[in-house]
Design an enzyme around this catalytic site. Sequence first.
Site, mmCIF file in Angstrom:
data_model
loop_
_atom_site.group_PDB
_atom_site.id
_atom_site.type_symbol
_atom_site.label_atom_id
_atom_site.label_comp_id
_atom_site.label_asym_id
_atom_site.label_seq_id
_atom_site.Cartn_x
_atom_site.Cartn_y
_atom_site.Cartn_z
ATOM 1 N N TRP A 150 -10.995 13.197 -5.485
ATOM 2 C CA TRP A 150 -9.724 13.924 -5.415
ATOM 3 C C TRP A 150 -8.963 13.459 -4.186
ATOM 4 O O TRP A 150 -9.563 12.808 -3.319
ATOM 5 C CB TRP A 150 -9.999 15.447 -5.321
ATOM 6 C CG TRP A 150 -8.852 16.267 -5.835
ATOM 7 C CD1 TRP A 150 -7.946 16.982 -5.086
ATOM 8 C CD2 TRP A 150 -8.469 16.450 -7.201
ATOM 9 N NE1 TRP A 150 -7.031 17.592 -5.923
ATOM 10 C CE2 TRP A 150 -7.330 17.277 -7.213
ATOM 11 C CE3 TRP A 150 -8.979 15.982 -8.417
ATOM 12 C CZ2 TRP A 150 -6.678 17.657 -8.393
ATOM 13 C CZ3 TRP A 150 -8.329 16.353 -9.597
ATOM 14 C CH2 TRP A 150 -7.204 17.178 -9.581
ATOM 15 N N ASP A 191 -0.519 15.110 0.579
ATOM 16 C CA ASP A 191 0.622 16.032 0.510
ATOM 17 C C ASP A 191 0.359 17.150 -0.503
ATOM 18 O O ASP A 191 -0.653 17.152 -1.187
ATOM 19 C CB ASP A 191 1.887 15.256 0.151
ATOM 20 C CG ASP A 191 1.862 14.761 -1.294
ATOM 21 O OD1 ASP A 191 0.777 14.400 -1.798
ATOM 22 O OD2 ASP A 191 2.928 14.755 -1.932
ATOM 23 N N GLU A 196 -0.688 16.283 -3.862
ATOM 24 C CA GLU A 196 -2.037 15.695 -3.934
ATOM 25 C C GLU A 196 -2.010 14.216 -4.263
ATOM 26 O O GLU A 196 -2.925 13.692 -4.886
ATOM 27 C CB GLU A 196 -2.884 16.434 -4.983
ATOM 28 C CG GLU A 196 -2.560 17.900 -5.056
ATOM 29 C CD GLU A 196 -3.637 18.730 -5.706
ATOM 30 O OE1 GLU A 196 -3.565 18.901 -6.921
ATOM 31 O OE2 GLU A 196 -4.537 19.194 -5.007
ATOM 32 N N GLU A 197 -0.940 13.542 -3.865
ATOM 33 C CA GLU A 197 -0.793 12.150 -4.270
ATOM 34 C C GLU A 197 -0.800 11.158 -3.116
ATOM 35 O O GLU A 197 -1.372 10.077 -3.241
ATOM 36 C CB GLU A 197 0.521 11.984 -5.056
ATOM 37 C CG GLU A 197 0.498 12.711 -6.381
ATOM 38 C CD GLU A 197 1.835 12.668 -7.116
ATOM 39 O OE1 GLU A 197 1.829 12.893 -8.318
ATOM 40 O OE2 GLU A 197 2.871 12.424 -6.472
ATOM 41 N N GLU A 252 3.993 24.914 -15.896
ATOM 42 C CA GLU A 252 4.224 24.177 -14.655
ATOM 43 C C GLU A 252 5.572 23.464 -14.710
ATOM 44 O O GLU A 252 6.378 23.521 -13.801
ATOM 45 C CB GLU A 252 3.096 23.156 -14.488
ATOM 46 C CG GLU A 252 3.157 22.352 -13.225
ATOM 47 C CD GLU A 252 1.990 21.356 -13.169
ATOM 48 O OE1 GLU A 252 2.025 20.363 -13.931
ATOM 49 O OE2 GLU A 252 1.053 21.574 -12.376
#
Length: 591
Positions: free
Chosen positions: A152, A208, A211-212, A434
């Site tokens: 992750w 960030d 999550e990238e 979302e």
Amino acid sequence: MLFSSVLRALPAALLISVAQSGPLEHKPRQSSVDAFIKTQADVSIKGVLANIGTDGAKAQGVPAGIVVASPSRQNPDCDIDWYTWTRDAALTYKALVERFIAGDTSLKQKLDDYVSAQAYLQGVSNPSGGPDTGGLGEPKFNVDRTAFTGSWGRPQRDGPPLRATALTIYANWLVANGGTTQAANTVWPVIAKDLAYTVRYWNQTGFDLWEEVNGSSFFTLAATHRALVEGAALATKLGKTCDGCASAAPQVLCFLQSFWTGSYIDSNINLNDGRTGKDVNSILSSIHTFDPESKCTDSTFQPCSSRALLNHKAVTDSFRTVYGINRGIAQGRAVAVGRYSEDVYYNGNPWYLATLAAAEQLYSAIYQWNKIGSVTVDSVSLPFFRDILPSIATGTYAKDSATYKSIISAVKTYGDEFIAVVQKYTPANGGLAEQFDKNNGSPLSAVDLTWSYAAFLTATERRAGIISPTWGEPANNVAPTTCTAPPACNAKITFNVRATTVFGENVFVVGQLTQLGNWDPASAKPLSASKYTSSDPLWTATIDLPASTVFDYKYIRKSSSGVVTWESDPNRRFTTSSGCGSTATVNDSWR
Ligand SMILES: *[C@@H]1O[C@H](CO)[C@@H](O)[C@H](O)[C@H]1NC(C)=O
Ligand SMILES: *[C@@H]1O[C@H](CO)[C@@H](O)[C@H](O)[C@H]1NC(C)=O
Ligand SMILES: *[C@@H]1O[C@H](CO)[C@@H](O)[C@H](O)[C@H]1NC(C)=O
């Protein structure tokens, strides 16, 4: 269920669209934004509570106080996205604490459940580290509170300060309402760990909020500044200490200034991501550091500050041409807003929480102007105001003037238009997913996203003038003129590896830290053969590495002609000792 196993093999976009109801055109439309808000606020609070254990309708059996990000895959056959995120949970609970303080006393037990659940999670060792070695930066856990061990984007350093903020608002309420003992003995210990993490790691890179990308994120640092300021004040109030909080806060504020490009906030720096940096990250930062007592300060990017208003324009404008559903909407009228225009996740679409954030900034700004008693239009904010009031000129307009009234009215209308965009693309049952499709507006990706519902609540509460208490911005908004990075806190790690080598061959250590060359053999650190004997083929080196840090590494050999040979898999992993100047030794054998 067989059905779900079949679905799992389909592309995610298809899988989700099966879960959605029919085309939007067939749904009844509510007449006004007010009517929509009334019904949707009810759906939203229910939507939030349904996703919280242990009794939430869609979180049955999940431990108390654990927030499920989305119940999309709650079927045990397809539970691959069934997690709790520290960030999402903290933002959700910040909204619940605000609601509790505004009078919804039924939430008390839920708040106490959150405190215990987070105290538990802080103790769970995970791939980011242990409780005192960076583990608080782990982005997500399984909903049964066990560590998620898959790969992750980690660590993510916004979780601890956001959680500290949610809990600090609650602790301050407890102190003011006869609950000082609970604040000091139960809530403070959780906050203290989050602040200790934040003080220690704020000047290191991380992933960030999306999550990238691995760098310095504006959102993380804005949350950090706020948490340190209010955490230091809470510590004083409770007779506790918050080591380093008061001295780190101005340095974080100093660093935050470097994200301002002159015309917008570059949301991610200290990396090469090939993007403009126009990202709703920055609008979310302004709304989550909103202080009702602030005077539109530029340094803290308050919602009504000139910088944040120009940034609002830059970010929202960046979506005008990339989404089909925004086509034909005139400049100065609200559009659907996504994360950033270069987004490719699900092909890049608008998000409900991003569009709601654009509205929330405007409502928060109106609150601040009304409180201050005037609006100042300067050369920085002029382009923002010109979009919605083409004839406006720079100047300061007092509350009783006609211009002030037209500004407030135009900004309110603009905010309401962003809500109307959400209204247009919300299905009849009020379920907030979302994302919504950039070309036809149908809901996409995770269903019933807790953060989408929480974003609806906070945006519409700001519209109604319901606000969070001050976090101390007015006394903490002056950045030092020169920024100083905190001193490095290093441990001395001795690498001992037994490796039989031939003449001319050398051994190096390479790994995941800058000090270990970031896996680049050319930047690997050499070991010495000064103690090498035929009976004890020892290669050794002592290297300064950040204390309390978990990292992966390997040894490599380089032949006299420069050929690199790697050790076999898997990577080795070590956690450096805690304490600046502490020492530790690793004893390995080449494999
Ligand atoms: C650390 O702080 C210094 C001073 O503000 C800044 O220049 C640097 O980019 C920061 N680095 C990280 C990774 O936060
Ligand atoms: C993130 O970037 C830092 C350098 O700034 C590096 O040391 C670290 O290994 C990177 N993390 C990952 C997971 O790539
Ligand atoms: C490596 O060996 C030294 C001395 O033999 C010992 O003190 C140290 O604890 C060992 N390191 C580990 C990580 O086991």
